[in-house]
Design a protein around this motif. Sequence first.
Motif, PDB file in Angstrom:
ATOM      1  N   SER A 260       0.822  -1.221   0.000  1.00  0.00           N
ATOM      2  CA  SER A 260       0.000   0.000   0.000  1.00  0.00           C
ATOM      3  C   SER A 260       0.851   1.264   0.000  1.00  0.00           C
ATOM      4  CB  SER A 260      -0.934  -0.016   1.216  1.00  0.00           C
ATOM      5  OG  SER A 260      -0.225  -0.315   2.397  1.00  0.00           O
ATOM      6  N   TYR A 261       2.025   1.191  -0.620  1.00  0.00           N
ATOM      7  CA  TYR A 261       2.869   2.380  -0.785  1.00  0.00           C
ATOM      8  C   TYR A 261       2.495   3.030  -2.113  1.00  0.00           C
ATOM      9  CZ  TYR A 261       5.640   0.404   2.986  1.00  0.00           C
ATOM     10  OH  TYR A 261       6.050  -0.110   4.186  1.00  0.00           O
ATOM     11  N   GLY A 262       1.592   4.019  -2.059  1.00  0.00           N
ATOM     12  CA  GLY A 262       1.039   4.540  -3.287  1.00  0.00           C
ATOM     13  C   GLY A 262      -0.051   3.607  -3.794  1.00  0.00           C
ATOM     14  N   ASN A 263      -0.559   3.905  -4.968  1.00  0.00           N
ATOM     15  CA  ASN A 263      -1.698   3.144  -5.487  1.00  0.00           C
ATOM     16  C   ASN A 263      -1.297   2.107  -6.529  1.00  0.00           C
ATOM     17  OD1 ASN A 263      -4.536   2.841  -5.246  1.00  0.00           O
ATOM     18  ND2 ASN A 263      -4.812   3.790  -7.254  1.00  0.00           N
ATOM     19  N   GLY A 264      -0.038   2.140  -6.972  1.00  0.00           N
ATOM     20  CA  GLY A 264       0.369   1.318  -8.101  1.00  0.00           C
ATOM     21  C   GLY A 264       0.246  -0.169  -7.887  1.00  0.00           C
ATOM     22  N   HIS A 265       0.784  -0.671  -6.771  1.00  0.00           N
ATOM     23  CA  HIS A 265       0.734  -2.110  -6.506  1.00  0.00           C
ATOM     24  C   HIS A 265      -0.712  -2.582  -6.345  1.00  0.00           C
ATOM     25  CE1 HIS A 265       5.034  -1.766  -5.906  1.00  0.00           C
ATOM     26  NE2 HIS A 265       4.810  -0.810  -5.025  1.00  0.00           N
ATOM     27  N   LEU A 266      -1.534  -1.738  -5.729  1.00  0.00           N
ATOM     28  CA  LEU A 266      -2.944  -2.093  -5.550  1.00  0.00           C
ATOM     29  C   LEU A 266      -3.670  -2.125  -6.892  1.00  0.00           C
ATOM     30  CD1 LEU A 266      -3.667   0.109  -2.404  1.00  0.00           C
ATOM     31  CD2 LEU A 266      -3.269  -2.356  -2.456  1.00  0.00           C
ATOM     32  N   GLU A 267      -3.358  -1.179  -7.791  1.00  0.00           N
ATOM     33  CA  GLU A 267      -3.985  -1.154  -9.118  1.00  0.00           C
ATOM     34  C   GLU A 267      -3.609  -2.394  -9.919  1.00  0.00           C
ATOM     35  OE1 GLU A 267      -6.151   0.644 -10.871  1.00  0.00           O
ATOM     36  OE2 GLU A 267      -6.627   1.828  -9.090  1.00  0.00           O
ATOM     37  N   VAL A 268      -2.344  -2.781  -9.854  1.00  0.00           N
ATOM     38  CA  VAL A 268      -1.902  -3.997 -10.547  1.00  0.00           C
ATOM     39  C   VAL A 268      -2.645  -5.207  -9.997  1.00  0.00           C
ATOM     40  CG1 VAL A 268       0.046  -5.569 -10.868  1.00  0.00           C
ATOM     41  CG2 VAL A 268       0.357  -3.114 -11.209  1.00  0.00           C
ATOM     42  N   THR A 269      -2.779  -5.271  -8.686  1.00  0.00           N
ATOM     43  CA  THR A 269      -3.504  -6.375  -8.051  1.00  0.00           C
ATOM     44  C   THR A 269      -4.951  -6.424  -8.525  1.00  0.00           C
ATOM     45  OG1 THR A 269      -2.082  -6.293  -6.098  1.00  0.00           O
ATOM     46  CG2 THR A 269      -4.243  -7.339  -5.839  1.00  0.00           C
ATOM     47  N   ARG A 270      -5.608  -5.276  -8.552  1.00  0.00           N
ATOM     48  CA  ARG A 270      -7.010  -5.228  -8.994  1.00  0.00           C
ATOM     49  C   ARG A 270      -7.135  -5.681 -10.447  1.00  0.00           C
ATOM     50  NH1 ARG A 270      -6.765   0.244  -6.697  1.00  0.00           N
ATOM     51  NH2 ARG A 270      -7.342   0.119  -4.491  1.00  0.00           N
TER      52      ARG A 270
ATOM     53  N   SER B 204      -2.574  15.669 -14.025  1.00  0.00           N
ATOM     54  CA  SER B 204      -2.900  14.739 -12.947  1.00  0.00           C
ATOM     55  C   SER B 204      -2.108  15.177 -11.717  1.00  0.00           C
ATOM     56  CB  SER B 204      -2.531  13.311 -13.348  1.00  0.00           C
ATOM     57  OG  SER B 204      -2.810  12.417 -12.300  1.00  0.00           O
ATOM     58  N   ALA B 205      -2.816  15.817 -10.784  1.00  0.00           N
ATOM     59  CA  ALA B 205      -2.128  16.452  -9.659  1.00  0.00           C
ATOM     60  C   ALA B 205      -1.707  15.463  -8.595  1.00  0.00           C
ATOM     61  CB  ALA B 205      -3.028  17.528  -9.050  1.00  0.00           C
ATOM     62  N   GLY B 206      -2.393  14.326  -8.519  1.00  0.00           N
ATOM     63  CA  GLY B 206      -2.024  13.324  -7.529  1.00  0.00           C
ATOM     64  C   GLY B 206      -2.569  13.649  -6.151  1.00  0.00           C
TER      65      GLY B 206
ATOM     66  N   CYS C  59      -7.555  16.199  -9.300  1.00  0.00           N
ATOM     67  CA  CYS C  59      -6.951  16.288  -7.966  1.00  0.00           C
ATOM     68  C   CYS C  59      -6.973  14.970  -7.213  1.00  0.00           C
ATOM     69  CB  CYS C  59      -7.686  17.350  -7.137  1.00  0.00           C
ATOM     70  SG  CYS C  59      -7.644  19.002  -7.869  1.00  0.00           S
ATOM     71  N   GLY C  60      -7.665  13.982  -7.734  1.00  0.00           N
ATOM     72  CA  GLY C  60      -7.753  12.710  -7.029  1.00  0.00           C
ATOM     73  C   GLY C  60      -8.443  12.887  -5.684  1.00  0.00           C
ATOM     74  N   SER C  61      -7.893  12.263  -4.665  1.00  0.00           N
ATOM     75  CA  SER C  61      -8.493  12.343  -3.332  1.00  0.00           C
ATOM     76  C   SER C  61      -7.971  13.518  -2.513  1.00  0.00           C
ATOM     77  CB  SER C  61      -8.246  11.036  -2.577  1.00  0.00           C
ATOM     78  OG  SER C  61      -6.858  10.784  -2.482  1.00  0.00           O
TER      79      SER C  61
ATOM     80  N   GLN D   6      -9.107  12.260 -24.695  1.00  0.00           N
ATOM     81  CA  GLN D   6      -9.630  13.539 -25.194  1.00  0.00           C
ATOM     82  C   GLN D   6      -8.596  14.655 -25.138  1.00  0.00           C
ATOM     83  OE1 GLN D   6     -13.137  14.354 -22.841  1.00  0.00           O
ATOM     84  NE2 GLN D   6     -13.955  12.306 -23.232  1.00  0.00           N
ATOM     85  N   SER D   7      -7.463  14.406 -24.487  1.00  0.00           N
ATOM     86  CA  SER D   7      -6.471  15.458 -24.259  1.00  0.00           C
ATOM     87  C   SER D   7      -5.316  15.369 -25.254  1.00  0.00           C
ATOM     88  CB  SER D   7      -5.939  15.364 -22.822  1.00  0.00           C
ATOM     89  OG  SER D   7      -6.990  15.484 -21.887  1.00  0.00           O
ATOM     90  N   ASP D   8      -4.642  16.501 -25.422  1.00  0.00           N
ATOM     91  CA  ASP D   8      -3.508  16.580 -26.348  1.00  0.00           C
ATOM     92  C   ASP D   8      -2.169  16.464 -25.641  1.00  0.00           C
ATOM     93  OD1 ASP D   8      -4.883  17.439 -29.016  1.00  0.00           O
ATOM     94  OD2 ASP D   8      -5.759  18.744 -27.497  1.00  0.00           O
ATOM     95  N   ILE D   9      -2.124  16.842 -24.372  1.00  0.00           N
ATOM     96  CA  ILE D   9      -0.898  16.795 -23.572  1.00  0.00           C
ATOM     97  C   ILE D   9      -1.292  16.405 -22.158  1.00  0.00           C
ATOM     98  CG2 ILE D   9       1.074  18.104 -22.652  1.00  0.00           C
ATOM     99  CD1 ILE D   9       0.707  20.066 -25.000  1.00  0.00           C
ATOM    100  N   MET D  10      -0.420  15.644 -21.495  1.00  0.00           N
ATOM    101  CA  MET D  10      -0.672  15.294 -20.101  1.00  0.00           C
ATOM    102  C   MET D  10       0.549  15.604 -19.250  1.00  0.00           C
ATOM    103  SD  MET D  10      -1.917  11.675 -18.452  1.00  0.00           S
ATOM    104  CE  MET D  10      -2.433  11.559 -16.737  1.00  0.00           C
ATOM    105  N   VAL D  11       0.291  16.198 -18.095  1.00  0.00           N
ATOM    106  CA  VAL D  11       1.318  16.409 -17.080  1.00  0.00           C
ATOM    107  C   VAL D  11       1.029  15.446 -15.947  1.00  0.00           C
ATOM    108  CG1 VAL D  11       2.295  18.026 -15.405  1.00  0.00           C
ATOM    109  CG2 VAL D  11       1.635  18.843 -17.678  1.00  0.00           C
ATOM    110  N   THR D  12       2.009  14.604 -15.595  1.00  0.00           N
ATOM    111  CA  THR D  12       1.784  13.604 -14.551  1.00  0.00           C
ATOM    112  C   THR D  12       3.112  13.211 -13.925  1.00  0.00           C
ATOM    113  OG1 THR D  12       0.714  11.482 -14.052  1.00  0.00           O
ATOM    114  CG2 THR D  12       1.966  11.608 -16.091  1.00  0.00           C
ATOM    115  N   LYS D  13       3.052  12.462 -12.829  1.00  0.00           N
ATOM    116  CA  LYS D  13       4.265  11.950 -12.209  1.00  0.00           C
ATOM    117  C   LYS D  13       4.654  10.634 -12.872  1.00  0.00           C
ATOM    118  CE  LYS D  13       2.116   9.542  -8.264  1.00  0.00           C
ATOM    119  NZ  LYS D  13       2.833   8.272  -8.215  1.00  0.00           N
ATOM    120  N   ALA D  14       5.865  10.186 -12.589  1.00  0.00           N
ATOM    121  CA  ALA D  14       6.429   9.038 -13.307  1.00  0.00           C
ATOM    122  C   ALA D  14       6.207   7.723 -12.563  1.00  0.00           C
ATOM    123  CB  ALA D  14       7.914   9.268 -13.558  1.00  0.00           C
ATOM    124  N   GLY D  15       4.994   7.487 -12.089  1.00  0.00           N
ATOM    125  CA  GLY D  15       4.669   6.192 -11.493  1.00  0.00           C
ATOM    126  C   GLY D  15       4.475   5.142 -12.571  1.00  0.00           C
ATOM    127  N   GLY D  16       4.742   3.899 -12.234  1.00  0.00           N
ATOM    128  CA  GLY D  16       4.651   2.830 -13.227  1.00  0.00           C
ATOM    129  C   GLY D  16       3.275   2.700 -13.849  1.00  0.00           C
TER     130      GLY D  16
END
Length: 385
Positions: A13-23, A207-209, A236-238, A271-281
């Motif tokens: 549960s360190y971030g959402n990535g491992h949980l998303e992969v599990t789901r 994607s502000a995180g 903004c997510g949560s 629908q978007s032309d450019i995305m700003v986001t963090k470098a999570g897997g």
Amino acid sequence: MSVTPKILILTGSYGNGHLEVTRSLIAELNKRGITDIVTSDLFYEAHPILTNVTRKLYIKSFSKGQNIYGFLYYKSDYRLTDFRIDRMIDKYGYMRISQLMKENEFDLVINTFPMQALPIYKQRSKPETPFINVLTDFCLHTRWISDSIDYYFVACNSLKDELTATGINENKITVSGIPIKEEFYVYDKLSLPEKNNRNQIKKLLISAGAHGVLKDLAQIIEELKSKEDLHITVVCGSNKLLFNKLMQNYQNNANITILGYVSNMASLMNQSDIMVTKAGGISLSEALAIRIPLILTPAVPGQEKDNARFFEKEGMAIVTKSEDEIAPAVLALLKQPLLSRSLTKQMENHFHPHASAIIVDKVLTLIDKPTLYKEPFHDSKEIKN
């Protein structure tokens, strides 16, 4: 293989990535009629206090304590150093996995979190159950590596090369991509011409995180809001505090949309032309599926910085070193459509669709033939406790 195999999936549960992969893996298994699945946040269940402390440190790393998190991340890579804290953590994980294996008869164990607890258990107990690692980033950390693991699924070809360079048999590795929600695969390359022929209003998705990835997002918006041919959507997510602040500032601006938690991220990205986001897997894998030109926010030391380096090296993203570089990078992409096309073309070369299906297809054969890929254990670094 029994008609309905029982599967253990280990997550974190360190971030959402491992949980998303599990789901994503559970969703694919369920599609095959496999529902006897146990999930375990191994370290939390083994030592909740220690896990809560390290989880808070991980979250704070996005705004404070970056050097501390980076220190811990790189210190725990035994290619660089020998780090005793990880030995203690793995000991707790070993005790929990031993308990789970004693209480259940699993046909397969799938691990989505970097740890050495599984190899410790495998070396000591020598179970017949296949143990699988699904790597959740585009970079390698040695906490994933052991000959005791029966099979590996990785995000990209360079990761396979790195694994084989450590002595892992290439026949035990499949380049599958990282499991993400199936909805992201709906928008394949056939939709790219439609993207390239849109009207003059360009759409920027930020994607502000949830953990304050961008410290001064309002300043970035201020620098870009004067462009009449640009619509900005911020997710903004949560992060309710950020959502309320931005809504107060921009709810009356027709060119700016502020959203909280969303369930239609794939559609928004398409629908978007450019995305700003963090470098999570996971974020990067979703962007690869949509093929949206990426600007990556300043990465914290650790796996996200290494992910960003990989995407920059392969020409799949513009990587910013400070928040001051984000708005100029957006403007540069808007002015240079050929650069945007170059980024998406490189993404196409590194995209591996339907990762969950590829993984499930393969692991079901491993249950049928559990000894097919097993080799004598010969880790170059033996684990001691």
